[in-house]
Structure formats: C-alpha cells, structure tokens
Design a protein around this motif. Structure first.
Motif, PDB file in Angstrom:
ATOM      1  N   MET A 165       0.816  -1.209   0.000  1.00 55.46           N
ATOM      2  CA  MET A 165       0.000   0.000   0.000  1.00 55.46           C
ATOM      3  C   MET A 165       0.857   1.269   0.000  1.00 55.46           C
ATOM      4  O   MET A 165       0.504   2.273  -0.612  1.00 55.46           O
ATOM      5  CB  MET A 165      -0.904  -0.015   1.241  1.00 55.46           C
ATOM      6  N   THR A 166       1.997   1.212   0.662  1.00 58.38           N
ATOM      7  CA  THR A 166       2.865   2.395   0.728  1.00 58.38           C
ATOM      8  C   THR A 166       3.757   2.520  -0.505  1.00 58.38           C
ATOM      9  O   THR A 166       4.235   3.612  -0.818  1.00 58.38           O
ATOM     10  CB  THR A 166       3.755   2.359   1.981  1.00 58.38           C
ATOM     11  N   GLU A 167       3.985   1.413  -1.227  1.00 56.27           N
ATOM     12  CA  GLU A 167       4.884   1.437  -2.381  1.00 56.27           C
ATOM     13  C   GLU A 167       4.155   1.699  -3.701  1.00 56.27           C
ATOM     14  O   GLU A 167       4.778   2.110  -4.679  1.00 56.27           O
ATOM     15  CB  GLU A 167       5.649   0.113  -2.471  1.00 56.27           C
ATOM     16  N   PHE A 194      -2.388   4.485   9.715  1.00 53.32           N
ATOM     17  CA  PHE A 194      -2.186   5.904  10.041  1.00 53.32           C
ATOM     18  C   PHE A 194      -0.697   6.247  10.101  1.00 53.32           C
ATOM     19  O   PHE A 194      -0.255   7.257   9.526  1.00 53.32           O
ATOM     20  CB  PHE A 194      -2.854   6.218  11.380  1.00 53.32           C
ATOM     21  N   TRP A 195       0.091   5.422  10.760  1.00 51.21           N
ATOM     22  CA  TRP A 195       1.516   5.753  10.932  1.00 51.21           C
ATOM     23  C   TRP A 195       2.281   5.699   9.619  1.00 51.21           C
ATOM     24  O   TRP A 195       3.123   6.551   9.347  1.00 51.21           O
ATOM     25  CB  TRP A 195       2.154   4.819  11.965  1.00 51.21           C
ATOM     26  N   VAL A 196       1.995   4.712   8.776  1.00 54.43           N
ATOM     27  CA  VAL A 196       2.718   4.652   7.498  1.00 54.43           C
ATOM     28  C   VAL A 196       2.238   5.755   6.560  1.00 54.43           C
ATOM     29  O   VAL A 196       3.006   6.252   5.737  1.00 54.43           O
ATOM     30  CB  VAL A 196       2.590   3.266   6.820  1.00 54.43           C
ATOM     31  N   ASN A 197       0.979   6.168   6.689  1.00 61.90           N
ATOM     32  CA  ASN A 197       0.442   7.195   5.798  1.00 61.90           C
ATOM     33  C   ASN A 197       1.077   8.557   6.042  1.00 61.90           C
ATOM     34  O   ASN A 197       1.106   9.410   5.151  1.00 61.90           O
ATOM     35  CB  ASN A 197      -1.079   7.293   5.960  1.00 61.90           C
ATOM     36  N   ARG A 198       1.624   8.757   7.206  1.00 63.78           N
ATOM     37  CA  ARG A 198       2.261  10.042   7.517  1.00 63.78           C
ATOM     38  C   ARG A 198       3.459  10.315   6.604  1.00 63.78           C
ATOM     39  O   ARG A 198       3.813  11.465   6.353  1.00 63.78           O
ATOM     40  CB  ARG A 198       2.720  10.075   8.977  1.00 63.78           C
ATOM     41  N   SER A 199       4.089   9.259   6.111  1.00 63.78           N
ATOM     42  CA  SER A 199       5.282   9.429   5.271  1.00 63.78           C
ATOM     43  C   SER A 199       4.932   9.579   3.787  1.00 63.78           C
ATOM     44  O   SER A 199       5.823   9.806   2.968  1.00 63.78           O
ATOM     45  CB  SER A 199       6.225   8.236   5.455  1.00 63.78           C
ATOM     46  N   GLN A 205      -1.224   9.832  -0.495  1.00 65.41           N
ATOM     47  CA  GLN A 205      -1.624   9.977   0.902  1.00 65.41           C
ATOM     48  C   GLN A 205      -3.153  10.074   1.030  1.00 65.41           C
ATOM     49  O   GLN A 205      -3.753   9.478   1.934  1.00 65.41           O
ATOM     50  CB  GLN A 205      -0.962  11.215   1.523  1.00 65.41           C
ATOM     51  N   SER A 206      -3.779  10.799   0.119  1.00 60.51           N
ATOM     52  CA  SER A 206      -5.237  10.946   0.153  1.00 60.51           C
ATOM     53  C   SER A 206      -5.944   9.607  -0.074  1.00 60.51           C
ATOM     54  O   SER A 206      -6.935   9.289   0.586  1.00 60.51           O
ATOM     55  CB  SER A 206      -5.690  11.944  -0.908  1.00 60.51           C
TER      56      SER A 206
END
Length: 229
Positions: A165-167, A194-199, A205-206
């Motif tokens: 999801m973050t990549e 929430f914590w990974v979305n901060r980066s 991010q949206s």
C-alpha cells in the motif's frame, strides 16, 4: 436429463449445453455426471470445459481425477485453472506433482492458481511465490495476486499488504487492498495504516487516508468500535 443427453451429442449448441450443466439439480447430479462422462466431456471444445470442470468440482468424485489431470496440460489457461480448482476439491492428495511444475508457468493466471493450491503442502514456499507476484512490476500480476491473497490466512499477509500500500499509488491496486483490509478489519489496523500514511504525499496519501476511513467504518459496522469514521 433427456435434453442434456441430446445436447451432449450436438456440439453446435454449446451455450445450451452449458446452461443445462450449470442448472442440474442435486437429485439429478449423479445421473447427469454419468451422461457427461460417457460423452467424453474432456474432449469437447475449450469454451465449455471450464463449465464441466465446475460441475465436477461440485458433483464429481475421485474417478473424474484422470480427466481433470489431463486438462492441466491443456493449451487454454482458463481450462487449466478450472481443472486445478476442481482437482483441489476432489483429489487434493494427488495434486502436488501436477502443481509444482506450474509454479513456474509463464502464464501468470496459471501460476497464481498453482500457488493457491500449493499452500496445502508448503505454506512457506507458497507464500514466497505469492509475494513475488504481489510485488511484481506488472500491475495485472499484482491485481491477480491480490485476488488469490484472499485464500491465504490474513494474519500472514497484513504486513505485506501494508508495505504494498505504501509502495504503490495505483487506484485499482489500492482499491483491492482496501477491500481486503475492510473484510479483515481489526482494532490495530487503523493505527498501522495511520503511521505509514504520515510518510506519504499528495494523492497517494489521500487515497490511503480513504482506505483508513474505510477500515474504521468496517470496524464500526462490526460493532468493534463505538465511534464514527
């Protein structure tokens, strides 16, 4: 059954035959299976073979295994995956030898079905194969892997799905990840997202924020929390 017997002798009416096969009542399934076997169903045109495979997955027995095994070498990938799915149900013990060569199939759809079936014998190796597909550079492969991921135990996949999801910022991929998260929502998951979305930044991010809200709504629907999204 009389109508099916006539259709099995006339390969110009495959659509009618497919409808007959998929609407067989449970009480007639035993006799229908014998009619289909006697007609040499595995030699019919490719477009109806997945329909027959689905029938034998539901109503077949170990005696149908040889015909299904034969179809795992069919040139049509849809036929192969349907045959594997049926064998997984009616003859899982003899499936391992068929599956292992298919794990390296150049056709991703076959590889993915083989990975799913292989999990029965080697959880670690099956998961490694799935992760390789999940983090492919080809978006279609990733989406296919996410489809088959639903057949694996969710706890083994959550951390990998969060990493994916973050990549990846592709909406179709994120939509499928979101659905898996919502179906398996747990109280720790919103905080991890929430914590990974901060980066993350911008649209990525949206989109992930949308996943977060979806998970919270799922928790509220399951009565696991008493607050709104």
């Amino acid at each position: 059954l009389e109508g099916m017997e006539k259709l099995l002798q006339d390969q110009t009416r495959l659509e009618d035959l497919a409808l007959a096969v998929t609407t067989v009542e449970q009480v007639e399934a035993f006799l229908a299976a014998d009619l289909i076997r006697q007609a040499g169903w595995q030699n019919f045109p490719a477009e109806i073979l997945p329909c027959f495979c689905a029938f034998f997955k539901k109503h077949g027995s170990i005696q149908d295994s040889p015909a299904l095994q034969e179809l795992t070498r069919h040139p049509d990938s849809t036929v192969i995956t349907a045959a594997l799915s049926a064998l997984e149900k009616i003859d899982p013990e003899n499936l391992q030898g068929i599956i292992i060569p298919l794990l390296n199939s150049p056709l991703t759809v076959i590889k993915a079905q083989a990975i799913q079936a292989f999990y029965r014998w080697n959880r670690h190796q099956a998961l490694q194969h799935l992760l390789k597909l999940l983090f492919s550079q080809n978006e279609a492969d990733v989406i296919l892997a996410l489809h088959h991921a639903t057949y694996f135990p969710y706890p083994e996949l959550e951390s990998h799905l969060i990493r994916l999801m973050t990549e990846v910022d592709s909406p179709p991929v994120l939509m499928r990840i979101s659905q898996i998260f919502k179906n398996n929502a747990n109280l720790d998951l919103p905080f991890r997202i929430f914590w990974v979305n901060r980066s993350l930044e911008g649209q990525h991010q949206s989109l992930v924020k949308g996943i977060l809200l979806g998970v919270v709504r799922a928790l509220a629907d399951k009565k696991l929390i008493e607050v709104s999204a």
